[in-house]
Design an enzyme around this catalytic site. Structure first.
Site, short mmCIF file in Angstrom:
data_model
loop_
_atom_site.label_atom_id
_atom_site.label_comp_id
_atom_site.label_asym_id
_atom_site.label_seq_id
_atom_site.Cartn_x
_atom_site.Cartn_y
_atom_site.Cartn_z
N LEU A 59 6.73 -25.04 -72.54
CA LEU A 59 8.17 -24.96 -72.72
C LEU A 59 8.57 -25.07 -74.20
CD1 LEU A 59 9.48 -27.05 -69.71
CD2 LEU A 59 9.67 -24.57 -70.04
N GLU A 60 7.74 -25.69 -75.01
CA GLU A 60 8.05 -25.86 -76.42
C GLU A 60 7.62 -24.67 -77.27
OE1 GLU A 60 8.59 -29.26 -74.30
OE2 GLU A 60 6.56 -28.49 -74.57
N VAL A 83 -0.62 -22.41 -67.64
CA VAL A 83 0.11 -23.16 -66.62
C VAL A 83 -0.60 -22.89 -65.29
CG1 VAL A 83 2.34 -23.61 -65.55
CG2 VAL A 83 2.24 -22.77 -67.91
N ILE A 84 -1.10 -23.95 -64.67
CA ILE A 84 -1.80 -23.84 -63.39
C ILE A 84 -0.91 -24.42 -62.31
CG2 ILE A 84 -3.85 -24.48 -62.06
CD1 ILE A 84 -5.38 -24.67 -64.72
N HIS A 90 7.59 -27.48 -60.50
CA HIS A 90 7.52 -27.52 -61.97
C HIS A 90 6.84 -26.26 -62.51
CE1 HIS A 90 7.53 -29.34 -65.91
NE2 HIS A 90 6.23 -29.17 -66.02
#
Length: 173
Positions: A59-60, A83-84, A90
């Site tokens: 997200l950053e 991202v898993i 989320h």
């Protein structure tokens, strides 16, 4: 599941090597290291240079690219991370919002290759990140490099297109 053959564009070429910022979220360190290796090799193959920074999470990544776009002089950017899917929603939030942020920055004129893997399992991530496998880090770097080459072909941006802020109006007076 076997991968399908697909077309790969020829490598972008440059008279002057581009400078790229690689922004990586190293939550899964081994995956991040493979993505970085692939991206660096692709950038170096066209005579480019790179810097690498780490951020806390996917997200950053868009925020870091946006800051660099305003404050530094890079030709392009490579977004890397993984991202898993877990047990909560989320996953969808991180995947959708990081992708949306990168897309919005691209629409503002930044040349970004998105190499944030969104996968179901660690095994899928390993195959996609492996420089000897699908090499998605190199693919993200190649995407950024193609956008940089396109921008250089078309020349610098033209002024007077779209809306100008009052600050822009004052600067042009």
């Amino acid at each position: 599941m076997a991968s399908t053959d697909h077309y790969e564009m020829p490598r972008a070429t440059f008279d002057e090597g581009p400078k790229l910022l690689i922004v990586v979220a190293p939550f899964y360190r081994a995956i991040a290291d493979d993505l970085i290796a692939g991206a660096r090799a692709e950038i170096e193959a066209v005579g480019g240079t790179h810097e690498t920074i780490e951020v806390p999470g996917a997200l950053e990544i868009p925020t870091a690219i946006g800051i660099a776009g305003r404050m530094k002089d890079f030709d392009g950017y490579v977004a890397l991370g993984c991202v898993i899917r877990g047990e909560t929603t989320h996953y969808e939030t991180v995947c959708n919002d990081s992708s949306r942020g990168i897309t919005l920055l691209g629409l503002q004129g930044l040349c970004i290759g998105n190499g944030i893997l969104t996968v179901e399992t660690m095994e899928q991530a390993q195959v996609r990140a492996d420089p000897a496998g699908q090499n998605k880090g190199a693919g993200a770097a190649a995407a950024a490099l193609h956008l940089i080459a396109l921008g250089r072909t078309w020349g610098s941006s033209r002024k007077g297109i779209g809306f100008a802020t009052m600050r822009d109006d004052a600067a042009s007076s």
